[in-house]
Design a protein around this motif. Structure first.
Motif, PDB file in Angstrom:
ATOM      1  N   ALA A 256      35.678  37.978  38.815  1.00  0.00           N
ATOM      2  CA  ALA A 256      35.553  38.817  38.029  1.00  0.00           C
ATOM      3  C   ALA A 256      36.609  39.483  36.872  1.00  0.00           C
ATOM      4  N   GLY A 257      37.603  39.780  38.115  1.00  0.00           N
ATOM      5  CA  GLY A 257      37.976  41.117  37.386  1.00  0.00           C
ATOM      6  C   GLY A 257      39.049  41.324  38.576  1.00  0.00           C
ATOM      7  N   GLU A 258      40.160  42.425  37.810  1.00  0.00           N
ATOM      8  CA  GLU A 258      41.035  43.292  38.395  1.00  0.00           C
ATOM      9  C   GLU A 258      40.383  43.815  40.326  1.00  0.00           C
ATOM     10  N   LEU A 259      39.338  44.151  40.089  1.00  0.00           N
ATOM     11  CA  LEU A 259      38.601  44.791  41.190  1.00  0.00           C
ATOM     12  C   LEU A 259      38.913  43.865  42.675  1.00  0.00           C
ATOM     13  N   GLY A 260      38.214  42.161  41.631  1.00  0.00           N
ATOM     14  CA  GLY A 260      38.226  41.301  42.460  1.00  0.00           C
ATOM     15  C   GLY A 260      39.156  40.671  42.708  1.00  0.00           C
ATOM     16  N   ALA A 261      39.934  40.509  42.599  1.00  0.00           N
ATOM     17  CA  ALA A 261      41.936  39.690  43.012  1.00  0.00           C
ATOM     18  C   ALA A 261      42.190  40.733  43.723  1.00  0.00           C
ATOM     19  N   MET A 264      40.306  40.523  47.150  1.00  0.00           N
ATOM     20  CA  MET A 264      40.606  39.352  48.331  1.00  0.00           C
ATOM     21  C   MET A 264      42.057  38.935  48.589  1.00  0.00           C
ATOM     22  N   GLU A 265      42.479  39.193  47.941  1.00  0.00           N
ATOM     23  CA  GLU A 265      44.044  39.913  48.009  1.00  0.00           C
ATOM     24  C   GLU A 265      44.045  40.006  48.960  1.00  0.00           C
ATOM     25  N   VAL A 266      43.720  41.088  49.492  1.00  0.00           N
ATOM     26  CA  VAL A 266      43.910  41.868  50.926  1.00  0.00           C
ATOM     27  C   VAL A 266      43.244  41.150  52.037  1.00  0.00           C
ATOM     28  N   ARG A 267      42.565  40.623  51.991  1.00  0.00           N
ATOM     29  CA  ARG A 267      40.987  39.248  52.738  1.00  0.00           C
ATOM     30  C   ARG A 267      41.690  38.453  53.275  1.00  0.00           C
ATOM     31  N   LEU A 268      42.359  37.639  52.151  1.00  0.00           N
ATOM     32  CA  LEU A 268      42.819  36.296  52.319  1.00  0.00           C
ATOM     33  C   LEU A 268      44.846  36.626  53.249  1.00  0.00           C
ATOM     34  N   VAL A 269      45.560  37.398  53.451  1.00  0.00           N
ATOM     35  CA  VAL A 269      47.152  37.830  53.081  1.00  0.00           C
ATOM     36  C   VAL A 269      46.430  38.076  54.967  1.00  0.00           C
ATOM     37  N   LYS A 270      44.875  38.853  55.854  1.00  0.00           N
ATOM     38  CA  LYS A 270      45.007  39.426  56.738  1.00  0.00           C
ATOM     39  C   LYS A 270      44.531  37.934  57.233  1.00  0.00           C
ATOM     40  N   ARG A 409      32.041  35.220  33.935  1.00  0.00           N
ATOM     41  CA  ARG A 409      31.530  35.347  35.554  1.00  0.00           C
ATOM     42  C   ARG A 409      31.518  37.059  35.670  1.00  0.00           C
ATOM     43  N   THR A 410      30.231  37.274  36.960  1.00  0.00           N
ATOM     44  CA  THR A 410      29.447  38.249  37.389  1.00  0.00           C
ATOM     45  C   THR A 410      29.564  38.162  39.602  1.00  0.00           C
ATOM     46  N   GLU A 411      30.332  39.607  40.123  1.00  0.00           N
ATOM     47  CA  GLU A 411      30.780  39.149  41.277  1.00  0.00           C
ATOM     48  C   GLU A 411      29.866  40.999  41.363  1.00  0.00           C
ATOM     49  N   ILE A 412      29.510  41.060  42.648  1.00  0.00           N
ATOM     50  CA  ILE A 412      29.112  42.681  43.457  1.00  0.00           C
ATOM     51  C   ILE A 412      29.788  42.345  44.088  1.00  0.00           C
ATOM     52  N   HIS A 413      30.908  43.400  44.218  1.00  0.00           N
ATOM     53  CA  HIS A 413      31.744  43.673  45.775  1.00  0.00           C
ATOM     54  C   HIS A 413      30.700  45.255  46.305  1.00  0.00           C
ATOM     55  N   VAL A 414      30.423  44.935  47.137  1.00  0.00           N
ATOM     56  CA  VAL A 414      29.880  45.296  48.273  1.00  0.00           C
ATOM     57  C   VAL A 414      30.479  46.608  48.938  1.00  0.00           C
ATOM     58  N   PHE A 415      30.559  48.298  49.004  1.00  0.00           N
ATOM     59  CA  PHE A 415      30.709  48.569  50.249  1.00  0.00           C
ATOM     60  C   PHE A 415      29.789  50.053  50.793  1.00  0.00           C
ATOM     61  N   ASP A 416      30.173  49.758  52.684  1.00  0.00           N
ATOM     62  CA  ASP A 416      29.209  50.894  53.377  1.00  0.00           C
ATOM     63  C   ASP A 416      30.185  51.835  53.675  1.00  0.00           C
ATOM     64  N   THR A 423      31.420  40.256  48.725  1.00  0.00           N
ATOM     65  CA  THR A 423      31.276  40.330  47.046  1.00  0.00           C
ATOM     66  C   THR A 423      30.508  39.237  47.327  1.00  0.00           C
ATOM     67  N   ALA A 424      29.700  39.745  46.241  1.00  0.00           N
ATOM     68  CA  ALA A 424      28.586  38.377  46.165  1.00  0.00           C
ATOM     69  C   ALA A 424      28.828  37.993  44.400  1.00  0.00           C
ATOM     70  N   ASP A 425      28.448  37.101  44.796  1.00  0.00           N
ATOM     71  CA  ASP A 425      28.332  36.158  43.165  1.00  0.00           C
ATOM     72  C   ASP A 425      26.603  35.293  42.724  1.00  0.00           C
ATOM     73  N   SER A 426      25.860  36.117  43.922  1.00  0.00           N
ATOM     74  CA  SER A 426      24.322  35.755  43.598  1.00  0.00           C
ATOM     75  C   SER A 426      23.515  36.045  44.567  1.00  0.00           C
ATOM     76  N   ASP A 427      22.101  36.945  44.416  1.00  0.00           N
ATOM     77  CA  ASP A 427      21.233  37.507  44.920  1.00  0.00           C
ATOM     78  C   ASP A 427      21.220  36.823  46.161  1.00  0.00           C
ATOM     79  N   ASP A 428      21.099  35.838  46.167  1.00  0.00           N
ATOM     80  CA  ASP A 428      21.137  35.244  47.442  1.00  0.00           C
ATOM     81  C   ASP A 428      22.504  35.539  48.862  1.00  0.00           C
ATOM     82  N   SER A 429      23.865  35.671  48.328  1.00  0.00           N
ATOM     83  CA  SER A 429      24.791  35.804  48.306  1.00  0.00           C
ATOM     84  C   SER A 429      24.697  37.829  49.021  1.00  0.00           C
TER      85      SER A 429
END
Length: 467
Positions: A256-261, A264-270, A409-416, A423-429
């Motif tokens: 959806a935007g820069e934060l998601g990119a 995702m880059e951090v996760r995929l590289v690792k 496109r809408t995404e919700i990035h979850v942090f704790d 990152t969720a793209d639906s209520d189920d995820s």
């Protein structure tokens, strides 16, 4: 250096998104060696309603385009007029994107060189801050027969280009034009169709080599332009040259935007450990300094602890993030020496009696009772203040909602507690992420991404309380 054969073009459309909106008018002027050889324009039936907003801007109504040809009726003729010529437009990326989308719907390949007069104006008139067409019309006193109609705007664009030709030497203008027209060399292992399929959207791209080996993972707010930049530089940078020689396939994951990119880059590289990514590699173990308090609340020493799972209470007494235990020890030793602290009280030396620094008159005597422990603790806390890790500023998990510029496109990035849970793209995820039982390790790169985002002064941050 100035192309001889140019086609000045402008489109009027039902909106700004080429994936969903359609062309309602096309206008062009074909110019050969500075002379006009043809003017051509037509209304186009978009097969959808023209909104009142677009009507108010262009004056084109739904009734005006009702009997006009649809794009498929003019596609062959228009393609022939554009083929092999340099396409000139004000904000060329917009018009070029709509043309490619319309031709793609008809399974017609369209590829050409573009020259953007917005970029040309910026390059030649850097003293000015604004370069939209209205500004150029006023600044250069351009004649406009019909603003926001395709042929009227095309004529204004061509007139601006002719003014530029008279105001600048051919060599200066030619260099500015060639800088835009310079096309990256296509890597031998890639087809033109793979390049054409790259989107102008935020996300992550992956370069694959022989036997599907992952070569490189990158991110951008404009995937297509970023990928092409790799190949444009392949003659100057050894890394880019090697990538160009080795790449066989490109995969794309849009966000959806820069934060998601970034996330995702951090996760995929690792996860994938690409051979050409040197940054963002997997952290084996991270360390921090933690004040260990006694029963009276007075810190007796500093411990070096691992950052496996961050907790709210733990985060409040942690200082620094280190990639090795030795790096943490060296940092603490430097702080002790710089501020005249006691190495024994700080936990760097063991045993009883005076510390080595006291014998050298570099410790104020907390180890032998000459300096009160409470005072030593206060000085130590002040010395560590610059390294203190931020406390989690929320009551529990939060979601950062990010929408694409088009709203598709809408995404919700979850942090704790600084951990990126997913990152969720639906209520189920989203439900699945929040109910996941596996604790995630603290990741330094995700922590940096989130803190930079929270510190950035951006209007309309959409942060959801998920506790």
């Amino acid at each position: 250096m100035i192309p001889e054969h140019l086609v000045f073009l402008d489109l009027e459309t039902t909106g700004v998104n080429p994936l969903h909106d359609r062309i309602i008018e096309v206008g062009l002027c074909e110019v050969v060696d500075g002379k006009l050889v043809e003017e051509w324009s037509t209304l186009v039936n978009p097969q959808k309603i023209v909104s009142p907003y677009i009507e108010s801007i262009t004056g084109i109504t739904s009734s005006m385009v009702a009997d006009a040809p649809i794009f498929s009726d003019i596609a062959d003729e228009l393609h022939a007029k554009l083929a092999g010529k340099v396409l000139v437009a004000h904000n060329a990326r917009f018009d070029y994107g709509f043309l490619k989308s319309e031709f793609r719907r008809l399974a017609i390949s369209f590829q050409g060189k573009t020259l953007c007069t917005v970029k040309l104006s910026r390059a030649l008139y850097p003293q000015h801050s604004r370069h939209n067409l209205d500004t150029l019309i006023e600044r250069h006193n351009l004649n406009v027969s019909a603003r926001h109609r395709a042929l009227g705007d095309v004529r204004a664009t061509w007139e601006f280009f002719e003014i530029v030709r008279t105001e600048f030497p051919a060599e200066v203008l030619g260099k500015a034009i060639q800088k835009q027209l310079k096309q990256p060399s296509l890597p031998p292992g890639l087809s033109q169709s793979q390049i054409d399929a790259l989107p102008h959207s935020p996300g992550v791209y992956l370069f694959f080599g022989e036997k599907d080996a992952v070569l490189y993972v990158g991110k951008s707010i404009d995937i297509r332009n970023r990928v092409l930049s790799h190949f444009a530089n392949d003659h100057r940078l050894h890394k880019s040259m090697r990538l160009s020689q080795q790449v066989r396939r490109i995969d794309v994951m849009e966000t959806a935007g820069e934060l998601g990119a970034l996330l995702m880059e951090v996760r995929l590289v690792k996860e994938l450990v690409p051979i050409h990514n040197r940054r963002l590699r997997r952290n084996r173990e991270l360390f921090a300094l933690r004040l260990a308090e006694d029963g009276q609340g007075t810190a007796a020493k500093i411990e070096i602890v691992t950052l496996d799972v961050m907790g709210q209470e733990e985060g409040r007494s942690l200082y620094g993030i280190f990639r090795s235990c030795r790096e943490a020890e060296n940092t603490l030793l430097e702080i002790v020496r710089e501020h005249g602290l006691c190495a024994k009280v700080s936990g760097l030396e063991k045993g009883s009696g005076a510390c080595f620094g006291y014998q050298l008159k570099k410790c104020r005597g907390a180890c032998v009772g000459e300096e009160p422990l409470a005072l030593h603790q206060a000085r130590l806390t002040m010395a560590l203040a610059g390294l203190k890790m931020r406390s989690w500023p929320f009551k529990g998990p939060v979601g950062i909602r990010e929408k694409s510029p088009t709203g598709v496109r809408t995404e919700i990035h979850v942090f704790d507690h600084w951990r990126h849970l997913g990152t969720a793209d639906s209520d189920d995820s989203l439900h699945e992420i929040l109910n996941g039982s596996r604790p995630l390790p603290f990741d330094l790169d995700s922590y940096k991404i989130l803190t930079r985002f929270l510190d950035k002064k951006v209007k309309g941050k959409d942060i959801l309380n998920l506790s």
